[in-house]
Design a protein around this motif. Structure first.
Motif, PDB file in Angstrom:
ATOM      1  N   THR A 108       0.806  -1.231   0.000  1.00 26.89           N
ATOM      2  CA  THR A 108       0.000   0.000   0.000  1.00 26.89           C
ATOM      3  C   THR A 108       0.839   1.282   0.000  1.00 26.89           C
ATOM      4  N   TRP A 109       2.168   1.166   0.135  1.00 28.03           N
ATOM      5  CA  TRP A 109       2.973   2.367   0.413  1.00 28.03           C
ATOM      6  C   TRP A 109       2.319   3.189   1.517  1.00 28.03           C
ATOM      7  N   PRO A 159       2.622   4.846  -5.131  1.00 24.93           N
ATOM      8  CA  PRO A 159       1.185   5.139  -5.076  1.00 24.93           C
ATOM      9  C   PRO A 159       0.602   4.679  -3.743  1.00 24.93           C
ATOM     10  N   VAL A 160       0.037   5.636  -3.018  1.00 26.59           N
ATOM     11  CA  VAL A 160      -0.470   5.344  -1.679  1.00 26.59           C
ATOM     12  C   VAL A 160      -1.891   4.808  -1.769  1.00 26.59           C
ATOM     13  N   TYR A 161      -2.117   3.646  -1.204  1.00 31.08           N
ATOM     14  CA  TYR A 161      -3.475   3.112  -1.125  1.00 31.08           C
ATOM     15  C   TYR A 161      -4.064   3.469   0.243  1.00 31.08           C
ATOM     16  N   GLY A 162      -5.268   4.004   0.210  1.00 26.95           N
ATOM     17  CA  GLY A 162      -6.008   4.222   1.458  1.00 26.95           C
ATOM     18  C   GLY A 162      -5.419   5.283   2.356  1.00 26.95           C
ATOM     19  N   ARG A 163      -4.930   6.357   1.746  1.00 28.83           N
ATOM     20  CA  ARG A 163      -4.390   7.446   2.583  1.00 28.83           C
ATOM     21  C   ARG A 163      -5.451   7.877   3.592  1.00 28.83           C
ATOM     22  N   GLN A 164      -5.023   8.087   4.803  1.00 30.07           N
ATOM     23  CA  GLN A 164      -6.011   8.379   5.844  1.00 30.07           C
ATOM     24  C   GLN A 164      -6.657   9.733   5.637  1.00 30.07           C
ATOM     25  N   GLU A 165      -7.922   9.800   5.985  1.00 30.82           N
ATOM     26  CA  GLU A 165      -8.627  11.065   5.920  1.00 30.82           C
ATOM     27  C   GLU A 165      -8.551  11.755   7.270  1.00 30.82           C
TER      28      GLU A 165
END
Lengths: 607, 607
Positions: A55-56, A595-601
């Motif tokens: 996920t990076w 590429p970041v998967y699921g970057r926190q909101e």
């Protein structure tokens, strides 16, 4: 542990065969980029925790649907392959645990899987190194001095001196770490080994001063096995609980021999992102010299606690005594015959009360809400003993293995793993807890009875590891008052129920704000809000508001502010997670796509 | 390696059974104090090497007669028992090798035996610890901070500060170590862990300066795996050959975190033994302050080399150039366009020639006798690789195991173990040696072709580990002249054959005298003669006169001067033998009887 060679001799047991087959099939589905098929191999309730490999990001996805979404987004560019067991699997209570290694297009990783009824229940993947960018160690360590004459050769010292002279002046660092405590030092050491030009900025005079400058009785509350730094372990004779000055000396020496670019006596005064160059402009004052650093990446390692929380009470101006926050408490000397009120009932409050009592002060602790108390012996034996202890070492669980086991337990269900420990402790130490309650002290074991670590991970507060103060409370040597403080009189502090506590000194052991408070100070409030709250899991328990995040908010992973990172935590976390943050920074330094998967909101902008 | 548990499962092989039975029978004979019966269990040609466990000495006895004599004298008070294999034995070429532990009345030990035709061929016994005086480590490490409130408690720092203030002033150390290089530091660390009050006296400003102050290109010629100190190992990223300043920093760090009482800027100016009190009177100048230390035990750790050897040539007064010994060589800077003659052809001579050539000086090396040269790669691969390398580590041979294997080879026959290594090297590097000889450089492999280590152990000189200078000689970049130097002219130095070597600078890389030269300086010549020559095995080869001693003369063991000891050697020896010297000193500190068997006699009084 058996070696892989031992495994290939035909003597493979059922659990190992099951795990091997599982990994082969999973790899096969992933090779076909069939996310749905791979996801089907996970239990209905399941957790895939990924540390940067897929996920990076530092990310836990849940259940087949979460796995499928993550794989859909990542399989094509990650290209996972080569899943292989590193030792025979083990089966216990119907759960098969297996350790493995794997590769991606750009890196190598390791992991742990727990299989239940043929599917994965928990699955951990962690990036270990980037291909072509491995740390120079073991057989690949530097030679030190080339065995060939060369008029142009520079000695190790000459090269080091050039670096010290140029970095930050004629050459810009790729990464600047603000804060040179154990967090900044551990990360700096990893980046040094990865060849990422880095400067650590620290306002104190010497590495280790952040510990040396605290009150004299301070020692680590976590034991030595939990506290190792990367690369150089504390020796076998190191005390269980590191006294603060001794730890300070260790950090100073570590910084030297690991050859970190550590700028002491240096304060970062402001930082802005320069859109044009894509770098930060970090203004620093280095021992009187003003200069600007222009790194790509900026890491806040200023301590996972943010700025001190100080209650705003009416009447403070008329109070004739002294008031300070625990972070400024100089120790008990000078308060021998004073009346002292310590507001708060966590670690610092207890330590400060104990020190003051030892010199003869008259001490009252104000407990505003209940506290989780754990005796030192119970911490060592029950809470940490399986992973971080001499016993664990003797059982073959070295620091790395312990870190991986701990990391393999998903936060969502970690409380279930923790609860039985505290059920045991509550029983074993029943007399102790009863005596504390009889003395008027409010005890808890966390909102779901899950004890110390969950409190730490959720809120970073709310507990005391007993190093002696509890007995003083039990014996009435340190008085306990309950309730909120409301205002000062000339010579006392008042509780909400009107109780008047006469005081020459009031110490606010009232904790710290979120780490993004440092961002507000260094950059601006807007950036701090954009980054949002740091720490906490989103468990919707006291001081850890939801929604569920599943990982520590903003720690060691991409934030909503590009090129801004947070690093820190206790020594265990600084050690282990510095690897994953360092690999993320190294990839960016080498311009490897990330590429970041699921970057926190961001759900909590508060500072 | 299998664990002892694995051994008890009935699956014991023949070699292990043989070794087990052997140890049982030997122990039985010793329990009956039947020295003759025990001695009969040794081969006609055999070697029992004891490191302090039986003899309170470092001693090798030979053949059944030697074993019988030693056991006659020691069995009654040593009381050996509990011999137990620690892992399965291994058989190769008809020789069974077995590792074991054992006990004596006062201590615990470990050993290695090699059995041949049912009898012991080599037998090593080494004391590991003294009962009741074990080092506080692992499960017994100090707590650091007691988890109980106590008005009288002192913090770690306070206790340490008191020690620093009192030791040497209001309290006397038990042991004083003169010399704070790696030898004094390693021994000091062991004594610190054993609780023996010790002061290390070092004239330089900082620990590590003995390395820092040397010429800038210097790096260790031995690789990192060979160089670890006790307690804290170099990290995995440490360079193969430690550059001098980096090693200096490591030693300084080590001294601090191991909390040694290290008096830098301190010179021992004289020492006399006070018969009345049974202590030494050591006069020291500590950074300008004169004071007298009164230790029981005095350790010379001033470097295994004694004072510089400086040839006394006629005409030096008329020589207009500069002359200095290699120990004073500041490095090549300032000699860029000079003609330099370096007298000598060992490590220092080559390093100095290489450095001078690199800056452009015109360099001639004067070779007075042949030199053993070993390429760095061959040292790593062939001479050290089986024991001290990444390969060895991967094969489960950690530093301790390597040290024990090395210690288990009796010096009398070590040359036979070494010779095949150098037969291989000579073949592999044949072109290299031929080219050197073609350039007029005289090569040897030791008097019995046994190579580097035997030269080191016998005489501590006569070799060069090639780090680049040999190629300069081959290429004619550094000229070689052969013969003895005889006198100076105004601008040249002359060889015995009349050759005139013009020189602006003459460097004497002519080695050092015996370590008892330091005794002559500190005490007096009589004491130095009473102690006798230090170093050498008595092999009756060049610079190692007989008679056969079988151990390094005077090193790490009782000398003919009571309460005077010598410590040092390379990093490997400093690490390993510091244990045995420390245990001897600890036993005396605790007043445990230490009857010395076979104290070495003095055959060479020369200083």
């Amino acid at each position: 542990m058996s070696s892989p060679e031992q495994m290939s001799d035909g003597d493979i047991d059922q659990a190992t065969e099951t795990a091997q087959t599982y990994l082969e099939e999973l790899e096969d589905a992933m090779r076909r980029e069939d996310a749905a098929a791979a996801a089907e191999m996970f239990c209905a309730e399941s957790y895939w925790r990924d540390l940067v490999a897929f996920t990076w990001n530092i990310k836990t996805v849940e259940n087949p649907s979460g796995v499928e979404d993550m794989l859909e987004e990542t399989l094509a560019h990650i290209g996972p392959s080569g899943f292989e067991l590193t030792e025979p699997a083990e089966e216990e209570d119907g759960i098969i645990t297996a350790w493995f290694t794997f590769e991606t297009e750009v890196g190598r990783g390791e992991g742990v899987v727990r299989l239940k009824d043929g599917g994965a229940w928990t699955f951990l993947t962690a990036l270990t190194e980037l291909k072509g960018h491995e740390e120079p160690k073991g057989r690949d360590r530097p030679i030190g001095a080339e065995p060939v004459a060369d008029p142009d050769r520079k000695t190790w010292t000459e090269r080091r001196e050039e670096e010290l002279e140029n970095l930050g002046y004629t050459e810009q660092p790729h990464t600047v770490i603000v804060g040179g405590g154990q967090g900044g030092i551990a990360l700096g050491a990893r980046l040094r080994q990865l060849g990422v030009p880095t400067i650590i900025v620290e306002k104190n005079d010497r590495p280790g001063d952040s510990w040396r400058n605290r009150y004299k009785g301070l020692a680590l509350h976590d034991p030595v096995w939990y506290d190792h730094l990367p690369y150089i372990k504390f020796p076998d004779n190191w005390p269980v609980f590191s006294p603060k000055d001794k730890l300070g000396d260790w950090l100073e020496m570590y910084t030297r021999v690991m050859e970190l670019n550590y700028w002491s006596k240096t304060e970062a005064t402001s930082a802005q992102y320069d859109e044009e160059t894509g770098t930060w402009e970090v203004e620093v004052n280095r021992d009187g010299e003003e200069l600007v650093l222009r790194p790509q990446e900026l890491v806040m390692a200023t301590g996972m606690s943010g700025k001190p929380n100080v209650p705003d009470l009416s009447g403070e101006e008329r109070f004739s005594g002294e008031v300070h926050h625990s972070s400024e408490h100089p120790g008990p000397e000078g308060y021998e015959d004073k009346s002292v009120v310590v507001v708060g009932s966590n670690n610092s409050a207890h330590d400060i009360c104990e020190g003051l009592w030892e010199v003869g002060a008259d001490v009252t602790m104000v407990q505003r809400s209940s506290t989780h108390v754990l005796k030192t012996d119970s911490l060592l034996e029950h809470a940490l003993g399986d992973l971080y202890s001499e016993r664990a070492v003797e059982n073959g669980i070295d620091t790395h293995r312990a870190d991986m086991i701990f990391a393999s337990l998903p936060y969502r269900i970690m409380n279930e793993f923790q609860k039985p420990i505290y059920d045991t402790v509550r029983e074993i130490d029943a007399d102790f807890y009863e005596a504390l309650e009889d003395a008027g002290f409010m005890i808890d074991f966390g909102p779901d009875e899950s004890g110390l670590f969950m409190k730490y991970l959720r809120r970073g507060s709310g507990y005391y590891i007993d190093t002696g103060a509890s007995q003083l409370i039990i014996d009435g040597e340190v008085a306990v008052a309950r309730g909120q403080v409301t205002e000062f009189t000339e010579d006392a502090i008042l509780l909400e129920d009107g109780t008047e506590l006469p005081a020459d000194l009031v110490v606010y052991a009232t904790g710290y704000g979120s780490m993004n408070g440092w961002v507000a100070g260094l950059m601006d409030e807007e950036t701090a809000r954009q980054a949002g709250k740091v720490w906490g899991l989103g468990s919707d328990t006291p001081k850890d508001p939801g929604p569920w995040e599943g990982e520590q908010r903003n720690m060691w992973k991409p934030t909503q502010v590009e090129q801004l990172w947070f690093h820190g935590g206790n020594l265990h976390q600084s050690r282990h997670y510095s690897l994953y943050l360092a690999l993320q920074l190294k990839a960016r330094y080498e311009e490897i796509p990330t590429p970041v998967y699921g970057r926190q909101e961001v759900h909590h902008e508060g500072i």
